[in-house]
Design an enzyme around this catalytic site. Structure first.
Site, PDB file in Angstrom:
ATOM      1  N   SER A 227      41.017 -53.631  38.390  1.00 13.47           N
ATOM      2  CA  SER A 227      40.968 -52.206  38.098  1.00 13.47           C
ATOM      3  C   SER A 227      42.364 -51.591  38.263  1.00 13.47           C
ATOM      4  O   SER A 227      43.305 -52.049  37.619  1.00 13.47           O
ATOM      5  CB  SER A 227      39.917 -51.547  38.992  1.00 13.47           C
ATOM      6  N   ASP A 453      32.584 -52.690  30.307  1.00 14.52           N
ATOM      7  CA  ASP A 453      33.156 -52.060  31.495  1.00 14.52           C
ATOM      8  C   ASP A 453      33.161 -50.538  31.354  1.00 14.52           C
ATOM      9  O   ASP A 453      33.727 -50.003  30.402  1.00 14.52           O
ATOM     10  CB  ASP A 453      34.583 -52.568  31.710  1.00 14.52           C
ATOM     11  N   HIS A 483      31.826 -53.318  36.017  1.00 22.59           N
ATOM     12  CA  HIS A 483      33.265 -53.132  36.200  1.00 22.59           C
ATOM     13  C   HIS A 483      33.866 -54.444  36.685  1.00 22.59           C
ATOM     14  O   HIS A 483      33.679 -54.853  37.825  1.00 22.59           O
ATOM     15  CB  HIS A 483      33.498 -52.020  37.216  1.00 22.59           C
TER      16      HIS A 483
END
Length: 514
Positions: A227, A453, A483
């Site tokens: 991320s 995602d 995610h």
């Protein structure tokens, strides 16, 4: 959502736990020693600090390996490397394989920005057992986060009110209240953390990582970024291309986007994840308890949120489930397919007048523990984003952008649009419109994008590959949900990632896993 643009949740394990049931500061003395020569004093890890989220000290890994913690000294201001110092909190689990097979330290950043790597790595430690055969697993609290000179803003009761506020104003009075609350939050950050705010940029954290690499004894940085960790990794590769060893970027931030484009992309991403949830629920052999068709699921959620805007539901204790808290809770559940069952349960309860499960999910998003104490994830997230992102938006500008955001997501559009005012009155100017991740001369970086995602939409992986430069980024696609990709436990993804990190074998560009 009152959370800032491009919020990237990190501690998904904390959500499961929540549903199932000495802060480091700035030094004042100038130092002349070479920080790269410092020796780390590894010892048993303490229980997480309040800013890290509290709780118990990390349990040993399967097989009995203990987690160890240490403190790295770094400059407060990298432009003045012999000035004031701050402490950077580290954690590691030593490599499990034979000494001669050890490659070095594999440094993790799980995202946020604002997530504590010291608390997150142990939560996912067993998932990386294969990588530990040849690496010490290492993570850290980035500067401004957890035990690393944490940024502080509002206190716990003030944060309860802040996260219940109406973050999607419908008239001038509500808009004025939102802007006033934002100014109050930002003023509290400046009052309580003025010394740190100019020094929490991603470029600062990247320089900390290069110091970490040297002190850990590695010629190259071996890195696993998830991320926001992909943005941090990209910035590191730009600043230190010759120091990049084997690196993996998973759940990839689009480095070419402005904060507005990032917020719009997240609105689209969360809408896609909600659509996928609705399709999955209504396609099961048993009846979907929150709607008869996918459109019915979406309609009922929209009605719930509209009703909450006028009449909040009983939540936990004296707190109520507002429209904003419910939207936060829904978003948190969409970060992982494993949490879809909690979303179903939370919606069922809310339709019957009980807001507790959605509030638990919202609390996890915001870093609130069961005892009412907040970690500093929200303060750090806002501080890092506002220090990084140059644009500052007025209320009038946001109102002009609402149609585009609503088209991207009828459910999340308004929330993501209004989150853009978060940095408007920030005490420190933003660094750039978007990060520079060009990394000519870097070793190959494996870039893994997930088609489903919600928080870092799939297109960001290709943009990252292009921005890194020719011959650096190698794209791998995972056709999945949630995610990130590696922790989905998809064998194809894990084999590709493990193969590269453990043996140096780069997967073929364009590899697709499903």
């Amino acid at each position: 959502m009152p959370n800032p643009p491009r919020l990237r949740a990190t501690a998904l394990a904390a959500t499961a736990l929540l549903l199932a049931a000495t802060l480091a500061g700035c030094g004042d003395d100038s130092q002349d020693e070479d920080l790269s020569a410092q020796k780390l004093n590894w010892k048993d890890c303490p229980a997480p600090s309040r800013a890290e989220g509290g709780g118990d000290a990390p349990s040993p890994l399967p097989g009995g390996a203990e987690w160890q913690c240490a403190t790295l000294k770094a400059p407060l201001d990298w432009a003045k490397p012999k000035g004031d110092r701050i402490d950077i909190a580290l954690i590691r689990a030593k490599a499990s394989g034979a000494e001669g097979k050890r490659i070095g330290s594999l440094v993790f950043n799980f995202g946020g920005p604002g997530g504590s790597g010291v608390t997150t790595l142990p939560a996912f430690g067993s998932d990386h057992a294969k990588l530990r055969t040849r690496y010490d697993l290492v993570s850290f609290d980035p500067r401004g986060v957890g035990r690393s000179a944490p940024v502080e803003c509002l206190n716990d009761p003030q944060l309860d009110a802040y996260f219940e506020q109406d973050a999607t104003p419908d008239d001038a009075a509500e808009r004025a209240t939102l802007l006033d609350n934002t100014k109050e939050f930002n003023a509290a950050c400046e009052e309580n953390s003025k010394k740190m705010l100019p020094h929490v940029r991603t470029t600062d954290a990247a320089r900390d990582m290069d110091l970490m690499r040297q002190v850990l004894g590695d010629d190259k940085l071996y890195y696993f970024g998830i991320s926001y960790g992909t943005e941090l990794g990209g910035v590191y590769a730009h600043l230190f291309p010759k120091h990049v060893g084997r690196a993996v970027f998973d759940a990839v931030v689009d480095p070419t986007q402005s904060s507005e484009q990032g917020s719009l992309g997240q609105a689209e991403g969360f809408q896609l994840a909600l659509d996928n949830f609705a399709e999955d629920c209504t396609s099961q052999p048993t009846d979907c308890p929150v709607g008869d068709t996918a459109q019915d699921v979406r309609n009922r959620i929209a009605k719930l949120l509209a009703d909450l805007d006028r009449n909040p539901l009983p939540g936990i204790g004296q707190r109520v489930l507002t429209q904003t808290a419910a939207t936060n809770g829904i978003a948190q559940a969409l970060y992982s397919k494993d949490f879809w069952e909690y979303l179903t349960e939370g919606l069922e309860q809310a339709y019957e007048g009980d807001g507790r499960v959605l509030m638990l999910l919202s609390d996890s998003m915001n870093g609130r523990s069961e005892n009412g104490e907040y970690s500093n994830i929200a303060a750090a997230n806002i501080s890092i984003n506002c220090a990084d992102d140059k644009p500052r938006y007025t209320a009038a500008e946001v109102e002009g952008k609402l149609p585009a955001f609503r088209a991207a997501s009828p459910l999340f559009g308004d929330f993501m649009a209004w989150s853009m005012v978060t940095c408007t009155d920030w005490a420190v100017a933003g660094a750039a419109d978007h990060p520079d991740v060009s990394a000519t001369g870097s070793a190959p970086i494996l870039v893994v994008g997930n088609t489903g995602d919600p928080a870092t939409p799939y297109e960001g992986a290709r943009k990252m590959v292009q921005a890194l430069g020719e011959g650096v980024g190698v794209e791998l696609t995972y056709k999945g949900q949630g995610h990130g990709s590696y922790d989905s436990r998809n064998k194809c993804v894990q084999d590709a990632v493990n193969g590269y990190l453990l043996t140096g074998k780069v997967p073929a560009a364009g590899t697709v896993c499903s």
